[in-house]
Design a protein around this motif. Structure first.
Motif, mmCIF file in Angstrom:
data_model
loop_
_atom_site.group_PDB
_atom_site.id
_atom_site.type_symbol
_atom_site.label_atom_id
_atom_site.label_comp_id
_atom_site.label_asym_id
_atom_site.label_seq_id
_atom_site.Cartn_x
_atom_site.Cartn_y
_atom_site.Cartn_z
ATOM 1 N N ALA A 1 0.854 -0.938 0.034
ATOM 2 C CA ALA A 1 0.105 -0.053 0.121
ATOM 3 C C ALA A 1 0.820 1.107 -0.204
ATOM 4 O O ALA A 1 0.742 2.035 -0.801
ATOM 5 C CB ALA A 1 -0.975 -0.158 1.247
ATOM 6 N N SER A 2 2.604 0.792 0.330
ATOM 7 C CA SER A 2 2.718 2.173 0.578
ATOM 8 C C SER A 2 3.405 2.850 -0.668
ATOM 9 O O SER A 2 3.582 4.129 -0.747
ATOM 10 C CB SER A 2 4.317 2.132 1.656
ATOM 11 N N GLY A 3 3.484 2.152 -1.648
ATOM 12 C CA GLY A 3 3.343 3.148 -2.564
ATOM 13 C C GLY A 3 2.597 3.525 -3.909
ATOM 14 O O GLY A 3 3.335 5.073 -4.417
ATOM 15 N N ILE A 4 1.446 3.603 -3.281
ATOM 16 C CA ILE A 4 0.399 4.262 -3.536
ATOM 17 C C ILE A 4 0.210 5.620 -2.747
ATOM 18 O O ILE A 4 -0.005 6.625 -2.882
ATOM 19 C CB ILE A 4 -0.647 3.719 -3.832
ATOM 20 N N ILE A 5 0.486 5.193 -1.203
ATOM 21 C CA ILE A 5 0.194 6.461 -0.267
ATOM 22 C C ILE A 5 1.209 7.390 -0.709
ATOM 23 O O ILE A 5 1.661 8.412 -0.972
ATOM 24 C CB ILE A 5 0.986 5.657 1.253
ATOM 25 N N THR A 6 2.726 7.241 -1.102
ATOM 26 C CA THR A 6 3.969 7.520 -1.327
ATOM 27 C C THR A 6 3.782 8.377 -3.073
ATOM 28 O O THR A 6 3.935 9.568 -2.165
ATOM 29 C CB THR A 6 4.947 6.812 -1.081
ATOM 30 N N ASP A 7 3.105 8.101 -3.398
ATOM 31 C CA ASP A 7 3.242 8.651 -4.672
ATOM 32 C C ASP A 7 1.880 9.373 -4.581
ATOM 33 O O ASP A 7 1.764 10.395 -5.154
ATOM 34 C CB ASP A 7 2.879 7.758 -6.073
ATOM 35 N N MET A 8 0.933 9.359 -3.219
ATOM 36 C CA MET A 8 -0.252 10.309 -4.073
ATOM 37 C C MET A 8 0.436 11.618 -3.004
ATOM 38 O O MET A 8 0.181 12.447 -2.742
ATOM 39 C CB MET A 8 -1.386 9.806 -3.185
ATOM 40 N N PHE A 9 0.956 11.078 -2.091
ATOM 41 C CA PHE A 9 1.076 12.566 -0.641
ATOM 42 C C PHE A 9 2.541 12.390 -0.362
ATOM 43 O O PHE A 9 2.307 13.475 0.260
ATOM 44 C CB PHE A 9 0.604 11.206 0.949
ATOM 45 N N GLY B 1 5.398 -1.918 7.557
ATOM 46 C CA GLY B 1 5.416 -2.180 5.765
ATOM 47 C C GLY B 1 5.736 -0.722 5.144
ATOM 48 O O GLY B 1 7.026 -0.431 4.395
ATOM 49 N N ILE B 2 4.691 0.097 5.607
ATOM 50 C CA ILE B 2 4.565 1.208 5.318
ATOM 51 C C ILE B 2 6.144 2.403 5.409
ATOM 52 O O ILE B 2 7.365 2.262 4.271
ATOM 53 C CB ILE B 2 3.567 2.657 6.013
ATOM 54 N N CYS B 3 7.178 2.421 6.797
ATOM 55 C CA CYS B 3 7.632 3.184 6.903
ATOM 56 C C CYS B 3 9.337 1.983 6.511
ATOM 57 O O CYS B 3 9.747 2.901 6.596
ATOM 58 C CB CYS B 3 7.466 2.428 8.621
ATOM 59 N N SER B 4 9.066 1.060 6.681
ATOM 60 C CA SER B 4 10.597 0.157 6.193
ATOM 61 C C SER B 4 10.655 0.188 5.081
ATOM 62 O O SER B 4 11.729 0.214 4.042
ATOM 63 C CB SER B 4 10.638 -1.037 7.267
ATOM 64 N N ALA B 5 9.408 0.179 4.010
ATOM 65 C CA ALA B 5 9.746 0.833 2.896
ATOM 66 C C ALA B 5 10.260 2.414 2.370
ATOM 67 O O ALA B 5 10.928 1.903 1.445
ATOM 68 C CB ALA B 5 8.068 0.458 2.156
ATOM 69 N N GLN B 6 9.034 2.867 3.224
ATOM 70 C CA GLN B 6 9.415 4.665 2.422
ATOM 71 C C GLN B 6 10.033 5.473 3.336
ATOM 72 O O GLN B 6 11.007 6.427 2.614
ATOM 73 C CB GLN B 6 8.190 5.536 2.388
#
Length: 524
Positions: free
Chosen positions: A78-86, A127-132
């Protein structure tokens, strides 16, 4: 816009708190699940043969433990979508809020179901933090410091493990349910600090450029790379390269996850995914989670076992420092090759010792492994050899695969795909973490010492894989890496270019001239 800090080390110190959250979870669960307070509250098995609470069944505990990496798999994707958007910074802030929600549910648990839900939500945050976090600091850092600052994520994880291990151990002496509620409640504090501190940090200049916010992009590059000097030669050169890359990518359609698996990108995707997969299949989790069982075989118990177990956490923290200091000079390929070779050696050594002196696991398997799985009462020297190999294994992993597995993937991909690509590669880490959570306990019971043979073979395989497929990315701008992948250079012919990039940052040479054959940019 208020005060914004441009020191890359301050930025990194704050951002990698997101990585420390993973370490907090590992250590707290490891330390808490063996306490009587935890076992009695979530008891499913009545009393054991010593008259104490048996705790959750082995399969239930496996589900509790695996719920975190399961959530991390979902969060990473999910982080891929979140980071590109926000944006990168906002994505990490969202992760910190989710962590607080999960921790509240976890520390207030009154049932196993609630505990699993809370840990799953914690996993989404991890998952979000470790990816971004790696993407964020990689896109902000100077090329000569990129390995150091991205590798700091692994160092933060090791500190999180060490700190929470002792907090959880200290809490185990508290009476009642507070013994396990307290550490799971305290782990919210770093996430709260992370959320508010990020307001004082800049956004990724490459994400700003992607959104056509060029003035802010230029401002951030000047702030981070030249103490606010907009006319600095390195800042001007990097701004031009980012602009050229954005113009080039603007002719392509919007990035999607499917683009990662198209013929012109599949090689990079496979390299990034296997960097994370291999980091799990090194067997580090076996050493970290089950080392107390091995020490039990050597006759250590109680506080003596605690001290011996905590030594490996200290080794993990200390040895990671070498990567932070030298990783940009060493590069990426050499640490990966040396690390996997050394880990293979120590895995095979452990397997040989346990095969020679071990006995079959008794009924109950892993639940009784510390006392009975391998009887080494007559082979203390061999048991100490296993402990030594365990420490050496951790010392081999800490400055190599540990940090490089986070540093390498963000460097592989073009800007338009970077957020989603790192989401996929990190998800690969978490799905294998999830699988190992279920695999390792029955493996110890059923194939015993052969577990070490299995992971030793994985280490040998990854050495061959890295040599033939993983190119060197150190000492290059992210835009130079893109050019390298579009050339015909072989991975084993790529080199670290630390001195070249240092001179470029100081304005002594012009960026964009790398060892590898230059080629015309083609559609990616």
């Amino acid at each position: 816009m208020g005060y914004v800090n441009g020191n890359i080390y301050v930025i990194t110190t704050i951002a990698v708190i997101g990585g420390a959250l993973f370490g907090f979870d590992i250590a707290s669960m490891s330390a808490i699940l063996g306490t009587q307070q935890y076992k009695c509250f979530f008891n499913q098995g009545g009393l054991d043969d010593k008259g104490q609470c048996a705790g959750p069944s082995s399969s239930t505990q496996g589900g509790i433990s695996a719920s975190m990496p399961g959530g991390s798999f979902v969060g990473a994707l999910a982080s891929g979508i979140i980071t590109d958007m926000f944006g990168r910074r906002r994505a990490i802030q969202i992760g910190s809020v989710i962590w607080c929600i999960g921790s509240i549910i976890t520390c207030s648990s009154f049932s196993i179901g609630q505990l699993v839900v809370g840990r799953f939500i914690n996993g989404v945050s991890v998952g979000i933090c470790s990816a971004q976090v790696p993407v964020y600091v990689a896109e902000l850092a100077q090329p000569s410091k990129r390995g150091t600052v991205v590798g700091a994520q692994q160092w933060a994880i090791t500190w999180g493990i060490l700190i929470m291990f002792y907090i959880s151990y200290g809490s185990s002496f508290v009476d009642g349910n507070t013994a396990w509620r307290l550490p799971w409640g305290l782990q919210m504090i770093p996430a709260v600090l992370l959320f508010f501190a990020l307001f004082f940090l800049p956004e990724s200049p490459r994400w700003l450029a992607k959104k056509d916010r060029w003035e802010e992009c230029h401002e951030t590059l000047a702030l981070v790379h030249a103490k606010g000097n907009h006319n600095d030669p390195f800042v001007q050169t990097e701004l031009r390269e980012i602009r050229e890359m954005c113009e080039f990518e603007r002719h392509n359609q919007d990035a999607s996850y499917l683009d990662l698996f198209k013929p012109n990108m599949i090689n990079r995707t496979h390299i990034g995914m296997f960097t994370q997969i291999w980091s799990q299949l090194t067997g580090m989790n076996v050493m970290m989670l089950y080392v107390s069982y091995i020490f039990g075989m050597a006759g250590l118990s109680g506080n003596a076992n605690l001290v011996a177990s905590s030594i490996q956490y200290v080794i993990n923290v200390f040895m990671t420092i070498f990567a932070l200091v030298f990783i940009d000079r060493w590069g990426r390929r050499v640490p990966l090759l040396i690390g996997s070779t050394l880990m293979m050696t120590f895995m095979f050594a452990n397997a040989g010792i346990l095969k020679s002196y071990g006995k079959p696991a008794p009924p109950g398997g892993v639940d009784n492994v510390a006392e009975e799985s391998w009887d080494m009462s007559e082979a203390q020297a061999a048991a100490k050899g296993v402990i030594a190999c365990t420490y050496l294994f951790v010392a081999s992993y800490a400055p190599t695969w540990g940090p490089v597995s986070w540093i390498y993937p963000p460097e592989l991909f073009p800007l338009r795909l970077r957020g989603k690509a790192v989401a996929v590669t990190t998800a690969s880490n978490w799905i294998f973490n999830f699988a190992l959570s279920y695999f390792v306990p029955p493996a110890f019971e059923n194939i015993k010492w052969k577990v070490y043979i299995l992971f030793g073979v994985f280490c040998a395989t990854m050495t061959i894989h890295v040599f033939f497929f993983f190119p060197e990315t150190a000492g290059k701008t992210l835009e130079d890496v893109e050019s390298m992948f579009q050339s015909d250079v072989k991975p084993w012919n790529t080199k670290v270019q630390y001195q070249h990039i240092r001179k470029a940052e100081q304005g002594a040479v012009v960026l964009g001239k790398v060892d590898e054959p230059a080629t015309e940019k083609t559609a990616s």
